[in-house]
Write a protein that holds these residues in place. Sequence first.
Motif, mmCIF file in Angstrom:
data_model
loop_
_atom_site.group_PDB
_atom_site.id
_atom_site.type_symbol
_atom_site.label_atom_id
_atom_site.label_comp_id
_atom_site.label_asym_id
_atom_site.label_seq_id
_atom_site.Cartn_x
_atom_site.Cartn_y
_atom_site.Cartn_z
ATOM 1 N N GLY A 188 0.815 -1.213 0.000
ATOM 2 C CA GLY A 188 0.000 0.000 0.000
ATOM 3 C C GLY A 188 0.847 1.261 0.000
ATOM 4 O O GLY A 188 0.551 2.222 -0.722
ATOM 5 N N ALA B 13 2.252 1.654 -3.397
ATOM 6 C CA ALA B 13 1.205 2.084 -4.334
ATOM 7 C C ALA B 13 0.919 3.578 -4.200
ATOM 8 O O ALA B 13 0.818 4.293 -5.204
ATOM 9 C CB ALA B 13 -0.067 1.268 -4.119
ATOM 10 N N VAL B 14 0.793 4.054 -2.981
ATOM 11 C CA VAL B 14 0.517 5.480 -2.759
ATOM 12 C C VAL B 14 1.701 6.321 -3.236
ATOM 13 O O VAL B 14 1.516 7.368 -3.883
ATOM 14 C CB VAL B 14 0.186 5.751 -1.273
ATOM 15 N N ASP C 228 1.667 6.406 -7.028
ATOM 16 C CA ASP C 228 0.583 7.268 -7.504
ATOM 17 C C ASP C 228 0.966 8.743 -7.367
ATOM 18 O O ASP C 228 0.799 9.521 -8.313
ATOM 19 C CB ASP C 228 -0.700 6.965 -6.732
ATOM 20 N N ALA D 14 -0.733 1.569 -9.677
ATOM 21 C CA ALA D 14 -0.837 1.947 -8.264
ATOM 22 C C ALA D 14 -2.224 1.617 -7.715
ATOM 23 O O ALA D 14 -2.348 1.100 -6.601
ATOM 24 C CB ALA D 14 -0.533 3.432 -8.090
ATOM 25 N N TYR D 15 -3.270 1.897 -8.486
ATOM 26 C CA TYR D 15 -4.635 1.558 -8.050
ATOM 27 C C TYR D 15 -4.763 0.056 -7.814
ATOM 28 O O TYR D 15 -5.364 -0.386 -6.830
ATOM 29 C CB TYR D 15 -5.670 1.964 -9.102
ATOM 30 N N PHE E 4 -2.828 -1.005 -4.716
ATOM 31 C CA PHE E 4 -3.509 -0.547 -3.511
ATOM 32 C C PHE E 4 -4.691 -1.465 -3.181
ATOM 33 O O PHE E 4 -4.915 -1.816 -2.018
ATOM 34 C CB PHE E 4 -3.982 0.899 -3.664
ATOM 35 N N THR E 5 -5.428 -1.882 -4.191
ATOM 36 C CA THR E 5 -6.555 -2.790 -3.968
ATOM 37 C C THR E 5 -6.059 -4.143 -3.453
ATOM 38 O O THR E 5 -6.646 -4.719 -2.533
ATOM 39 C CB THR E 5 -7.374 -2.954 -5.266
ATOM 40 N N ALA F 223 -3.303 -4.554 -1.772
ATOM 41 C CA ALA F 223 -2.837 -4.277 -0.405
ATOM 42 C C ALA F 223 -3.996 -4.352 0.582
ATOM 43 O O ALA F 223 -3.838 -4.889 1.688
ATOM 44 C CB ALA F 223 -2.168 -2.906 -0.343
#
Length: 158
Positions: free
Chosen positions: A53, A56-57, A60, A99-100, A103-104, A106
């Motif tokens: 996560g 990913a953030v 992004d 990244a989306y 994140f999902t 994660a």
Amino acid sequence: MNAYRAKPLRYPWPPLLYLAGIIGAIMAGRFTALAPVPSPLPYVLPSIGFSIGLFAVTLDIWAVRTLMERQTPVFDTGCARHLVTCGPFRFSRNPIYLAYTLFTVALGFITGNAWFFIAAFLALLATRILAIPGEERHLEARFGYDYESYRKRTRRWI
């Protein structure tokens, strides 16, 4: 094909697709639980999830910042002003969508809800079918050979 015929997306589909996937995974987890994600120790999978996560953030933010620095719209509803091939776009043609997706995934590790893995896959598939072809047509019409060259040397995801 001229640049005026290949318009960018009309709606910001990918953020909506991933948001729908996340909400769907939460709802599905409440009503129909899949087998929990197995973990040898209770803190291992959440730690992996937080690491993914965070990555990913960071990815992004880096991608959005790179677009903003190049004065190119972040949402694909605006016409691309510049072909951005630096920053995270050196490694992936779609770092924001990557990244989306990460994140999902994660969220699946953090919560132990396996529906998030299914949601990530479905959102990625829907983005690939609904959004990316139009974006690529727009970029090809707008930047021609430069975009074709970029597409040949840079993978779509990683």
